[in-house]
Design a protein around this motif. Structure first.
Motif, PDB file in Angstrom:
ATOM      1  N   GLU A 101       1.149  -7.932   7.402  1.00  0.00           N
ATOM      2  CA  GLU A 101       1.273  -7.755   5.986  1.00  0.00           C
ATOM      3  C   GLU A 101       0.020  -7.004   5.333  1.00  0.00           C
ATOM      4  O   GLU A 101       0.231  -6.032   4.299  1.00  0.00           O
ATOM      5  N   LEU A 134       0.205  -3.197   5.434  1.00  0.00           N
ATOM      6  CA  LEU A 134       1.255  -2.591   4.581  1.00  0.00           C
ATOM      7  C   LEU A 134       0.621  -2.717   2.957  1.00  0.00           C
ATOM      8  O   LEU A 134       0.791  -1.763   2.174  1.00  0.00           O
ATOM      9  N   THR A 135       0.066  -3.909   2.625  1.00  0.00           N
ATOM     10  CA  THR A 135      -0.652  -3.819   1.276  1.00  0.00           C
ATOM     11  C   THR A 135      -1.645  -2.751   1.351  1.00  0.00           C
ATOM     12  O   THR A 135      -1.646  -2.342   0.160  1.00  0.00           O
ATOM     13  N   LEU A 142       5.847  -6.640  -6.639  1.00  0.00           N
ATOM     14  CA  LEU A 142       4.593  -5.874  -5.762  1.00  0.00           C
ATOM     15  C   LEU A 142       3.519  -6.825  -5.546  1.00  0.00           C
ATOM     16  O   LEU A 142       3.052  -7.806  -6.426  1.00  0.00           O
ATOM     17  N   LEU A 143       2.859  -6.447  -4.436  1.00  0.00           N
ATOM     18  CA  LEU A 143       1.600  -7.413  -4.071  1.00  0.00           C
ATOM     19  C   LEU A 143       0.458  -7.134  -4.930  1.00  0.00           C
ATOM     20  O   LEU A 143       0.411  -6.118  -5.159  1.00  0.00           O
ATOM     21  N   THR A 144      -0.217  -8.017  -5.473  1.00  0.00           N
ATOM     22  CA  THR A 144      -1.312  -7.838  -6.137  1.00  0.00           C
ATOM     23  C   THR A 144      -2.558  -8.503  -5.247  1.00  0.00           C
ATOM     24  O   THR A 144      -3.529  -8.896  -6.268  1.00  0.00           O
ATOM     25  N   THR A 182      17.101  -5.874  -1.767  1.00  0.00           N
ATOM     26  CA  THR A 182      16.410  -6.924  -2.163  1.00  0.00           C
ATOM     27  C   THR A 182      14.985  -6.440  -2.691  1.00  0.00           C
ATOM     28  O   THR A 182      14.605  -5.766  -1.947  1.00  0.00           O
ATOM     29  N   THR A 183      14.594  -6.954  -3.889  1.00  0.00           N
ATOM     30  CA  THR A 183      13.333  -6.609  -4.398  1.00  0.00           C
ATOM     31  C   THR A 183      12.528  -7.537  -4.471  1.00  0.00           C
ATOM     32  O   THR A 183      12.912  -8.731  -4.634  1.00  0.00           O
ATOM     33  N   LEU A 184      11.360  -7.290  -4.462  1.00  0.00           N
ATOM     34  CA  LEU A 184      10.382  -8.474  -4.315  1.00  0.00           C
ATOM     35  C   LEU A 184       9.033  -8.125  -5.048  1.00  0.00           C
ATOM     36  O   LEU A 184       8.750  -6.897  -5.104  1.00  0.00           O
ATOM     37  N   SER A 239      -7.209  -5.735  -3.517  1.00  0.00           N
ATOM     38  CA  SER A 239      -7.195  -4.655  -2.509  1.00  0.00           C
ATOM     39  C   SER A 239      -8.488  -3.812  -2.882  1.00  0.00           C
ATOM     40  O   SER A 239      -8.718  -2.676  -2.403  1.00  0.00           O
ATOM     41  N   ALA A 266      -1.760   0.180   2.700  1.00  0.00           N
ATOM     42  CA  ALA A 266      -1.274   1.590   2.818  1.00  0.00           C
ATOM     43  C   ALA A 266      -0.505   1.401   1.291  1.00  0.00           C
ATOM     44  O   ALA A 266      -0.740   2.646   0.552  1.00  0.00           O
ATOM     45  N   ALA A 267       0.148   0.535   0.831  1.00  0.00           N
ATOM     46  CA  ALA A 267       0.504   0.518  -0.686  1.00  0.00           C
ATOM     47  C   ALA A 267      -0.528   0.930  -1.755  1.00  0.00           C
ATOM     48  O   ALA A 267      -0.396   1.574  -2.630  1.00  0.00           O
ATOM     49  N   LEU A 286      -1.809   4.220  -2.224  1.00  0.00           N
ATOM     50  CA  LEU A 286      -0.969   5.028  -3.032  1.00  0.00           C
ATOM     51  C   LEU A 286      -0.927   4.966  -4.516  1.00  0.00           C
ATOM     52  O   LEU A 286      -0.200   5.365  -5.512  1.00  0.00           O
ATOM     53  N   ARG A 287      -1.927   3.992  -5.067  1.00  0.00           N
ATOM     54  CA  ARG A 287      -2.112   3.625  -6.507  1.00  0.00           C
ATOM     55  C   ARG A 287      -2.322   4.868  -7.104  1.00  0.00           C
ATOM     56  O   ARG A 287      -2.991   5.916  -6.719  1.00  0.00           O
TER      57      ARG A 287
END
Lengths: 116, 116
Positions: A103, A106-107, A7-9, A3-5, A12, A109-110, A113-114
């Motif tokens: 959540e 995780l946001t 990307l949170l924006t 399942t793909t969702l 950040s 952490a993501a 990686l930008r």
């Protein structure tokens, strides 16, 4: 289960020094690496996905042992590492501990990686 | 050094089973954890940030040792782990190895952290 969702924006801007946004100071690198170290184990990655996929985004430890095929003490140890890294919260209810994914962690952490 | 950059929104639909998008199969968890394990060390996180911040997004190993204060064999070892995880590419030019960040690998890692 791919399942793909989206990307949170979420905002950040305030939270992170991206790995690729400039040379990281040692203390920033320490903090980022701590999170990724907790994520750097397949059992913990699966436990996170199990919890996130559970009703209400939380799971009793009693429901986590069977899917990963490990004993409760072993699962508890992995959950402690995830909690220490701020990736899950833990709530004791009577006999059982319940875990929920943080959540925002995780946001963040993501966001670290930008790409520049 | 808290430069912030827009979160990537490249086509990640094809690449990843997000940690939180459903219960991960063991082999998916293995793959995701391998990447995060490589990122789970502060020196490697700093090396990645140094390379990404370098001119042209690539760096000679000869320019990486001083900033992290480690010997070249130690830095080479860290770079090998990053390369084995697919996070950097390595190109030998004469005496020196040059490394570049694999942006797609970071994007994929970030995509694996998307929230349900």
């Amino acid at each position: 289960m791919a399942t793909t969702l989206p990307l949170l924006t979420t905002d950040s801007a305030a939270c992170c020094s991206p790995v690729t946004g400039g040379v990281l100071e040692p203390h920033e690198a320490e903090r980022i690496a701590r999170t990724f170290k907790a994520l750097g184990d397949p059992t913990r990655v699966r436990l996170l996905s199990l919890i996130a996929a559970s009703d209400g985004g939380e799971a009793c430890i009693c429901d986590l042992t069977d899917p990963v095929g490990l004993s409760q003490p072993t699962v508890s140890h992995h959950m402690k590492l995830l909690a220490d890294a701020g990736l899950v919260t833990r709530e004791q209810r009577g006999k059982w501990a319940y875990y929920a994914v943080v959540e925002e962690a995780l946001t963040n952490a993501a966001a670290a990686l930008r790409i520049a």
